[in-house]
Design a protein around this motif. Sequence first.
Motif, PDB file in Angstrom:
ATOM      1  N   GLY A   1       0.816  -1.212   0.000  1.00 16.52           N
ATOM      2  CA  GLY A   1       0.000   0.000   0.000  1.00 16.52           C
ATOM      3  C   GLY A   1       0.843   1.253   0.000  1.00 16.52           C
ATOM      4  O   GLY A   1       2.011   1.229   0.382  1.00 16.52           O
ATOM      5  N   ARG A   2       0.205   2.335  -0.444  1.00 17.52           N
ATOM      6  CA  ARG A   2       0.895   3.627  -0.417  1.00 17.52           C
ATOM      7  C   ARG A   2      -0.155   4.698  -0.152  1.00 17.52           C
ATOM      8  O   ARG A   2      -1.266   4.629  -0.682  1.00 17.52           O
ATOM      9  N   THR A   3       0.217   5.665   0.673  1.00 12.86           N
ATOM     10  CA  THR A   3      -0.685   6.788   0.925  1.00 12.86           C
ATOM     11  C   THR A   3      -0.077   8.024   0.301  1.00 12.86           C
ATOM     12  O   THR A   3       1.072   8.359   0.575  1.00 12.86           O
ATOM     13  N   SER A   4      -0.835   8.666  -0.581  1.00 13.76           N
ATOM     14  CA  SER A   4      -0.358   9.967  -1.064  1.00 13.76           C
ATOM     15  C   SER A   4      -1.571  10.857  -1.288  1.00 13.76           C
ATOM     16  O   SER A   4      -2.640  10.385  -1.702  1.00 13.76           O
ATOM     17  N   GLY A   5      -1.386  12.123  -0.979  1.00 13.30           N
ATOM     18  CA  GLY A   5      -2.470  13.094  -1.099  1.00 13.30           C
ATOM     19  C   GLY A   5      -3.676  12.714  -0.248  1.00 13.30           C
ATOM     20  O   GLY A   5      -4.814  12.952  -0.655  1.00 13.30           O
ATOM     21  N   GLY A   6      -3.447  12.101   0.924  1.00 16.58           N
ATOM     22  CA  GLY A   6      -4.544  11.746   1.826  1.00 16.58           C
ATOM     23  C   GLY A   6      -5.367  10.544   1.371  1.00 16.58           C
ATOM     24  O   GLY A   6      -6.435  10.279   1.915  1.00 16.58           O
TER      25      GLY A   6
ATOM     26  N   GLY B   1      -5.897   6.731   5.573  1.00 17.80           N
ATOM     27  CA  GLY B   1      -5.191   7.531   4.571  1.00 17.80           C
ATOM     28  C   GLY B   1      -5.590   8.997   4.632  1.00 17.80           C
ATOM     29  O   GLY B   1      -4.751   9.887   4.508  1.00 17.80           O
ATOM     30  N   GLY B   2      -6.888   9.248   4.856  1.00 14.80           N
ATOM     31  CA  GLY B   2      -7.399  10.623   4.781  1.00 14.80           C
ATOM     32  C   GLY B   2      -7.152  11.427   6.033  1.00 14.80           C
ATOM     33  O   GLY B   2      -6.907  12.643   5.972  1.00 14.80           O
ATOM     34  N   TRP B   3      -7.232  10.774   7.200  1.00 16.14           N
ATOM     35  CA  TRP B   3      -7.157  11.536   8.443  1.00 16.14           C
ATOM     36  C   TRP B   3      -6.064  11.011   9.379  1.00 16.14           C
ATOM     37  O   TRP B   3      -6.041  11.352  10.566  1.00 16.14           O
ATOM     38  N   GLY B   4      -5.160  10.185   8.850  1.00 18.91           N
ATOM     39  CA  GLY B   4      -3.973   9.753   9.609  1.00 18.91           C
ATOM     40  C   GLY B   4      -4.283   8.927  10.844  1.00 18.91           C
ATOM     41  O   GLY B   4      -3.503   8.919  11.801  1.00 18.91           O
ATOM     42  N   LEU B   5      -5.421   8.222  10.866  1.00 18.39           N
ATOM     43  CA  LEU B   5      -5.750   7.430  12.060  1.00 18.39           C
ATOM     44  C   LEU B   5      -4.848   6.191  12.125  1.00 18.39           C
ATOM     45  O   LEU B   5      -4.420   5.675  11.091  1.00 18.39           O
ATOM     46  N   PRO B   6      -4.570   5.677  13.328  1.00 16.97           N
ATOM     47  CA  PRO B   6      -3.679   4.514  13.451  1.00 16.97           C
ATOM     48  C   PRO B   6      -4.295   3.269  12.789  1.00 16.97           C
ATOM     49  O   PRO B   6      -5.474   2.971  13.012  1.00 16.97           O
ATOM     50  N   HIS B   7      -3.474   2.565  12.011  1.00 19.02           N
ATOM     51  CA  HIS B   7      -3.982   1.498  11.141  1.00 19.02           C
ATOM     52  C   HIS B   7      -4.782   0.430  11.899  1.00 19.02           C
ATOM     53  O   HIS B   7      -5.975   0.218  11.636  1.00 19.02           O
ATOM     54  N   ALA B   8      -4.123  -0.260  12.814  1.00 22.37           N
ATOM     55  CA  ALA B   8      -4.754  -1.437  13.426  1.00 22.37           C
ATOM     56  C   ALA B   8      -5.945  -1.025  14.301  1.00 22.37           C
ATOM     57  O   ALA B   8      -6.996  -1.688  14.307  1.00 22.37           O
ATOM     58  N   GLU B   9      -5.802   0.057  15.036  1.00 21.06           N
ATOM     59  CA  GLU B   9      -6.888   0.481  15.935  1.00 21.06           C
ATOM     60  C   GLU B   9      -8.101   0.962  15.141  1.00 21.06           C
ATOM     61  O   GLU B   9      -9.247   0.807  15.580  1.00 21.06           O
TER      62      GLU B   9
END
Length: 364
Positions: free
Chosen positions: A136-141, A254-262
Motif C-alpha cells: 500500500g501507499r498513501t499519497s495526497g490523503g 489515509g485521509g485523516w492519519g488514524l492509526p492502522h490497526a486500531e
Amino acid sequence: MYGRTVTPAFTWTALPARVVFAAGALDRVPDEVGRLETDRVLLVAGGTSNRDAIVRLQTALGERCVGVVRVAVHHGPSVSADEARQVTRNVSADVVVTLGGGSVIGLGKAIVQACDLPLIAVPTTYSGSEMTPIWGRTSGGRKQTWLDMRVLPRTVVYDPELCLGMPPRLAAASGMNALAHCLEALWSAGANPITSGLAIDGGHRLIDGLPRVTDNPDDLASHAGNLIGACLAGRALAQAGTAVHHRTAHVLGGGWGLPHAETHAVVLPHSTALVTSRAPEAVGEVRRLFDTDNPAAAVFALLNRLRLPVSLADLGMPEDALDEAAQRVVEACRNDPIAPDEPAVRRMLDDAFFGREPGPGVAP
Ligand code: NAD
C-alpha cells in the motif's frame, strides 16, 4: 449444515509459501537465507521490545549481514522507502530479511519490489502482512493498495517467543486487524470454500487467544495460536479480496492519519452490522464463527473485552469530516457487490464515531 446446498463454482490458485514455525525459530533464519541460495542480507528491523532479537539475528548471520535498516515506526517508517532502497543497492544485498510488525514488513516489501530481491519475513505482531502480496501507499490523503507477487515473502519464520511481553494494546489492535481479515474474507465477493476454511480457523484462534495475551502478555501458547490465526487470516484475505470494511479503514487511515490497526478494530463491529443488514446471506459463516445471530454485537463485546478504544472520536477523527469520509467510502466500494449507499455508510461512520453498540442487523 455443509452439503445441503450446492457449492457455487469457483477457481482457486494457491499462493506459494514456505512457513517455518517454532519457538526459537529466529535462530533458523540463517539456514533459510542459505536455502534461497543467498548470502548478502539487508536486515530491516524495528519494534521496541525486540532489541535483543535484532542483535541475536545480526550475530547469527555474521558476515552475511551486510546492512541494517533500523525502523522507528510509531508514526510511519523513519527511513523512507527510497533511502532503504539506496542502502540495499549500496551494500549489494541479495535478500531482504524483515524483523518487526506490519510497518517493517511494508518497508521490506517496498525494497524488494524495486530491487527485485526475495523477502524473508519474521513477524513480531499479528498484522498478517507477511502472508499477503498486498502493498500500500498513501499519497495526497488517499491510501491505495495493490497486489504484486514480487512482494510476497518467499519464507515466513514465525517465532512466538518474539511476541512475549507484547504490550496488550498492540496485541489487541493487531489481532483485531487480523480478525478483520478473517471476517472480510468470509463476506467478500471472492470468498470460496478454501479461503473461508482458512478464515474460520484463523478467526476461532484469534477470538480464543486475543483475550488471553492481553490478560497475560507472557502466555507463549496463546501467542503461538494467535500467530497461526494471523497467518491464516492474511492468506485468506489475500485470496478472497477486500470489501467495504478494508475500504473504510483505508479511507479513514489515509485521509485523516488514524492509526492502522486500531482503526480496523473500531470499525469492525460497524462494518459487520452494515454487511449483516445489506447482505445477510454473506454473513452466514460469520454468525457460525461467533455462534450468534448478532455477530456485530459479538465483535463489539470483544473490542471492549480487549480494552481497546471503541470510537473513532477516541482515535482523533474530526466529526465534521464524516460526510466526506462517507462519500469516499462509497466511491471506493462502487464495484463491490455489497456496494453500500451513502446514507448507510454515513450511519455506520456515525456509530463508529460515537462507539455505539451495534444493533442486531437483519435476522437470518
Ligand atoms: P506496526 O508494525 O506499525 O508496529 C506498531 C508498534 O509496535 C511499533 O512501534 C513497533 O516498533 C512496535 N512493535 C512491533 N512488534 C513489537 C513487539 N513484539 N513488542 C513490542 N513492540 C512491538 O504495527 P502493525 O499493526 O504490526 O502493522 C501496521 C502496518 O502494517 C500498517 O502500515 C498497515 O498498512 C500494514 N499492514 C499491511 C498488510 C498487508 O497485507 N499489506 C496487512 C496488515 C497490516
